[in-house]
Design an enzyme around this catalytic site. Sequence first.
Site, PDB file in Angstrom:
ATOM      1  N   TYR A 280     -11.595 -14.192  -6.184  1.00 51.00           N
ATOM      2  CA  TYR A 280     -12.097 -14.762  -4.938  1.00 51.00           C
ATOM      3  C   TYR A 280     -13.431 -15.446  -5.219  1.00 51.00           C
ATOM      4  O   TYR A 280     -14.493 -14.918  -4.874  1.00 51.00           O
ATOM      5  CB  TYR A 280     -12.276 -13.672  -3.874  1.00 51.00           C
ATOM      6  CG  TYR A 280     -10.979 -13.009  -3.474  1.00 51.00           C
ATOM      7  CD1 TYR A 280     -10.153 -13.590  -2.519  1.00 51.00           C
ATOM      8  CD2 TYR A 280     -10.584 -11.809  -4.063  1.00 51.00           C
ATOM      9  CE1 TYR A 280      -8.962 -12.988  -2.153  1.00 51.00           C
ATOM     10  CE2 TYR A 280      -9.391 -11.194  -3.699  1.00 51.00           C
ATOM     11  CZ  TYR A 280      -8.588 -11.794  -2.745  1.00 51.00           C
ATOM     12  OH  TYR A 280      -7.400 -11.193  -2.379  1.00 51.00           O
TER      13      TYR A 280
ATOM     14  N   ASN B  62      -6.664   0.470  -5.205  1.00 50.04           N
ATOM     15  CA  ASN B  62      -6.955  -0.914  -4.891  1.00 50.04           C
ATOM     16  C   ASN B  62      -8.443  -1.169  -5.076  1.00 50.04           C
ATOM     17  O   ASN B  62      -9.283  -0.629  -4.345  1.00 50.04           O
ATOM     18  CB  ASN B  62      -6.574  -1.229  -3.443  1.00 50.04           C
ATOM     19  CG  ASN B  62      -7.047  -2.610  -3.012  1.00 50.04           C
ATOM     20  OD1 ASN B  62      -6.770  -3.604  -3.675  1.00 50.04           O
ATOM     21  ND2 ASN B  62      -7.797  -2.678  -1.913  1.00 50.04           N
ATOM     22  N   GLU B  63      -8.787  -1.927  -6.111  1.00 47.15           N
ATOM     23  CA  GLU B  63     -10.139  -2.394  -6.386  1.00 47.15           C
ATOM     24  C   GLU B  63     -11.175  -1.274  -6.505  1.00 47.15           C
ATOM     25  O   GLU B  63     -12.175  -1.229  -5.781  1.00 47.15           O
ATOM     26  CB  GLU B  63     -10.571  -3.413  -5.324  1.00 47.15           C
ATOM     27  CG  GLU B  63      -9.657  -4.616  -5.269  1.00 47.15           C
ATOM     28  CD  GLU B  63     -10.112  -5.711  -4.328  1.00 47.15           C
ATOM     29  OE1 GLU B  63      -9.658  -6.858  -4.497  1.00 47.15           O
ATOM     30  OE2 GLU B  63     -10.929  -5.419  -3.417  1.00 47.15           O
ATOM     31  N   PRO B  64     -10.981  -0.333  -7.435  1.00 48.49           N
ATOM     32  CA  PRO B  64     -11.975   0.731  -7.621  1.00 48.49           C
ATOM     33  C   PRO B  64     -13.325   0.159  -8.022  1.00 48.49           C
ATOM     34  O   PRO B  64     -13.407  -0.776  -8.816  1.00 48.49           O
ATOM     35  CB  PRO B  64     -11.378   1.575  -8.747  1.00 48.49           C
ATOM     36  CG  PRO B  64     -10.494   0.627  -9.510  1.00 48.49           C
ATOM     37  CD  PRO B  64      -9.927  -0.285  -8.456  1.00 48.49           C
ATOM     38  N   ARG B  65     -14.366   0.738  -7.453  1.00 47.46           N
ATOM     39  CA  ARG B  65     -15.737   0.337  -7.768  1.00 47.46           C
ATOM     40  C   ARG B  65     -16.612   1.590  -7.817  1.00 47.46           C
ATOM     41  O   ARG B  65     -16.311   2.589  -7.166  1.00 47.46           O
ATOM     42  CB  ARG B  65     -16.308  -0.617  -6.711  1.00 47.46           C
ATOM     43  CG  ARG B  65     -15.601  -1.963  -6.619  1.00 47.46           C
ATOM     44  CD  ARG B  65     -16.217  -2.818  -5.523  1.00 47.46           C
ATOM     45  NE  ARG B  65     -15.620  -4.153  -5.443  1.00 47.46           N
ATOM     46  CZ  ARG B  65     -16.038  -5.115  -4.612  1.00 47.46           C
ATOM     47  NH1 ARG B  65     -17.058  -4.871  -3.793  1.00 47.46           N
ATOM     48  NH2 ARG B  65     -15.451  -6.290  -4.609  1.00 47.46           N
TER      49      ARG B  65
ATOM     50  N   GLU C  90     -10.405  -5.247 -10.168  1.00 44.13           N
ATOM     51  CA  GLU C  90     -10.605  -6.681  -9.948  1.00 44.13           C
ATOM     52  C   GLU C  90     -10.841  -7.475 -11.220  1.00 44.13           C
ATOM     53  O   GLU C  90     -10.940  -8.700 -11.183  1.00 44.13           O
ATOM     54  CB  GLU C  90     -11.777  -6.883  -8.986  1.00 44.13           C
ATOM     55  CG  GLU C  90     -11.502  -6.346  -7.592  1.00 44.13           C
ATOM     56  CD  GLU C  90     -12.754  -5.944  -6.853  1.00 44.13           C
ATOM     57  OE1 GLU C  90     -13.187  -6.694  -5.953  1.00 44.13           O
ATOM     58  OE2 GLU C  90     -13.313  -4.860  -7.173  1.00 44.13           O
TER      59      GLU C  90
ATOM     60  N   GLU D 250      -4.335 -10.550  -7.206  1.00 48.02           N
ATOM     61  CA  GLU D 250      -4.740 -11.127  -5.922  1.00 48.02           C
ATOM     62  C   GLU D 250      -5.491 -12.420  -6.194  1.00 48.02           C
ATOM     63  O   GLU D 250      -6.362 -12.457  -7.071  1.00 48.02           O
ATOM     64  CB  GLU D 250      -5.679 -10.203  -5.143  1.00 48.02           C
ATOM     65  CG  GLU D 250      -5.094  -8.923  -4.610  1.00 48.02           C
ATOM     66  CD  GLU D 250      -6.117  -8.181  -3.731  1.00 48.02           C
ATOM     67  OE1 GLU D 250      -7.041  -8.828  -3.181  1.00 48.02           O
ATOM     68  OE2 GLU D 250      -5.984  -6.952  -3.595  1.00 48.02           O
TER      69      GLU D 250
ATOM     70  N   TRP E 124       0.832  -1.198   0.000  1.00 47.61           N
ATOM     71  CA  TRP E 124       0.000   0.000   0.000  1.00 47.61           C
ATOM     72  C   TRP E 124       0.867   1.249   0.000  1.00 47.61           C
ATOM     73  O   TRP E 124       1.694   1.468   0.882  1.00 47.61           O
ATOM     74  CB  TRP E 124      -0.905   0.039   1.216  1.00 47.61           C
ATOM     75  CG  TRP E 124      -2.088  -0.870   1.291  1.00 47.61           C
ATOM     76  CD1 TRP E 124      -2.924  -0.987   2.366  1.00 47.61           C
ATOM     77  CD2 TRP E 124      -2.637  -1.758   0.301  1.00 47.61           C
ATOM     78  NE1 TRP E 124      -3.930  -1.894   2.117  1.00 47.61           N
ATOM     79  CE2 TRP E 124      -3.772  -2.382   0.846  1.00 47.61           C
ATOM     80  CE3 TRP E 124      -2.261  -2.105  -1.005  1.00 47.61           C
ATOM     81  CZ2 TRP E 124      -4.540  -3.309   0.138  1.00 47.61           C
ATOM     82  CZ3 TRP E 124      -3.019  -3.044  -1.704  1.00 47.61           C
ATOM     83  CH2 TRP E 124      -4.135  -3.623  -1.144  1.00 47.61           C
TER      84      TRP E 124
ATOM     85  N   TRP F   9      -2.605 -13.536  -2.298  1.00 45.50           N
ATOM     86  CA  TRP F   9      -3.065 -12.757  -1.150  1.00 45.50           C
ATOM     87  C   TRP F   9      -3.189 -13.737   0.001  1.00 45.50           C
ATOM     88  O   TRP F   9      -4.017 -14.632  -0.036  1.00 45.50           O
ATOM     89  CB  TRP F   9      -4.414 -12.106  -1.408  1.00 45.50           C
ATOM     90  CG  TRP F   9      -4.839 -11.303  -0.221  1.00 45.50           C
ATOM     91  CD1 TRP F   9      -5.441 -11.759   0.925  1.00 45.50           C
ATOM     92  CD2 TRP F   9      -4.665  -9.899  -0.047  1.00 45.50           C
ATOM     93  NE1 TRP F   9      -5.646 -10.737   1.799  1.00 45.50           N
ATOM     94  CE2 TRP F   9      -5.178  -9.585   1.239  1.00 45.50           C
ATOM     95  CE3 TRP F   9      -4.108  -8.886  -0.813  1.00 45.50           C
ATOM     96  CZ2 TRP F   9      -5.170  -8.281   1.742  1.00 45.50           C
ATOM     97  CZ3 TRP F   9      -4.112  -7.597  -0.316  1.00 45.50           C
ATOM     98  CH2 TRP F   9      -4.640  -7.310   0.942  1.00 45.50           C
TER      99      TRP F   9
END
Length: 403
Positions: free
Chosen positions: A288, A208-211, A245, A321, A95, A353
């Site tokens: 995941y 990290n993982e924009p939504r 993602e 990840e 990070w 991860w």
Amino acid sequence: MKFTRQFLSFFGLSLHFSHILGAPTPVEESINQSLESRGVKFTSVDQRLFKIDGKKTSYFAGANTWWLGHLFDNADVDTALNQICATGYKVLRVWGFGTVNDATNTQDVYYQVLNSSGQYFNYNTRNGIARLDYAVAAAEQRGIKLILPLLNNFDDLGGINTYTNVYGGDHNSFYTNAAAQAAFKKYIKFIVSRYRASPAVFSWELCNEPRCRGCSPDVVYNWASATSAYIKSLDKKHPVCVGDEGWLQPSTQVPNNDGSYAYSNYEGIDSEKFLSIPTIDFGTFHMYPNQWGYNYTWGNTWIEQHNIIGKRAGKPMLLEEYAVPQGEDRKGIMGQWQDTIVTKTSVAGDMIWQFGTHFPSGNNPFDEYALYYDSTPNSDYDVLATQHAKAMAAKKPVATLKT
């Protein structure tokens, strides 16, 4: 700090970190000069693969160590990096963000404060940017590369909401909020300017993982276009990625697109469209299945689908990840995914991860997905980390037309 002093002297600089929040000494402009005359090489893209050291094209395996720049103890950083070197990992994801709104109410390392009184960077040597300085310097000394995300979609350690708490709006409006974007650009400049001369940087990552749930995919696409262009204006040497993602659209042309969650635009992301941005150098995807409502074998489909979109764009794809919780058959499940990567695709790299270890300090930042360092032959770690890293490094460094 041993490694930090070595790092700074390498660049011929003298950085003096203030103990007073908001009273920075700027990194000297000389850090921006080209290091090519000194033989320093940066990570670069080679068609659908990477030259990790700037010289040799190769596939790679790596790990997420989000906490590396948020550790208080140098010995913990050194322990992790030494074990990572022994594993054969070449790339880590750490990070590069750490924002709080109230510095009086945190026990964590943080790099930035945003509140009604302004925007401040934390130069305190105990709990500020000096902690990331040490991590970068220690990685550089060992030849390890770092992916540095500059923002978090979620609230942990400096998410989007630390900006909207100050500049108004909600999570989704962050992407178009002019005041929030201006502050974010100041933070980007702070981090990129600080480390852009370091060969330890593998790439900059937007988030990290924009939504953006309920949004047109154009919202985050336009933000990614503008933000990546801004980073390239500061640093043309290092690659840039989004950090998403890998969500696909109902219209994405890949086999087995059934329009379910991962293909539905529920999260407002079009991963393939990101690859059309000139200032985005490679694609990312995460995996995941157990969290997303799919069975584990679907993971192989997800890998192959992202290999296809990378091939269409002519850019590398990184499985950034992936994990299976402790207590499940990790060698069986993750081993199958790794076999798909190695034998059936030209996915450039993959990163577990997350890497786990036992720190001298007793600190424990790990979750149920952590894969703990273990040199015992045929242990989960030996098979999924050490042996897999060797298999990826040994793979012929050519992205084939077939895959």
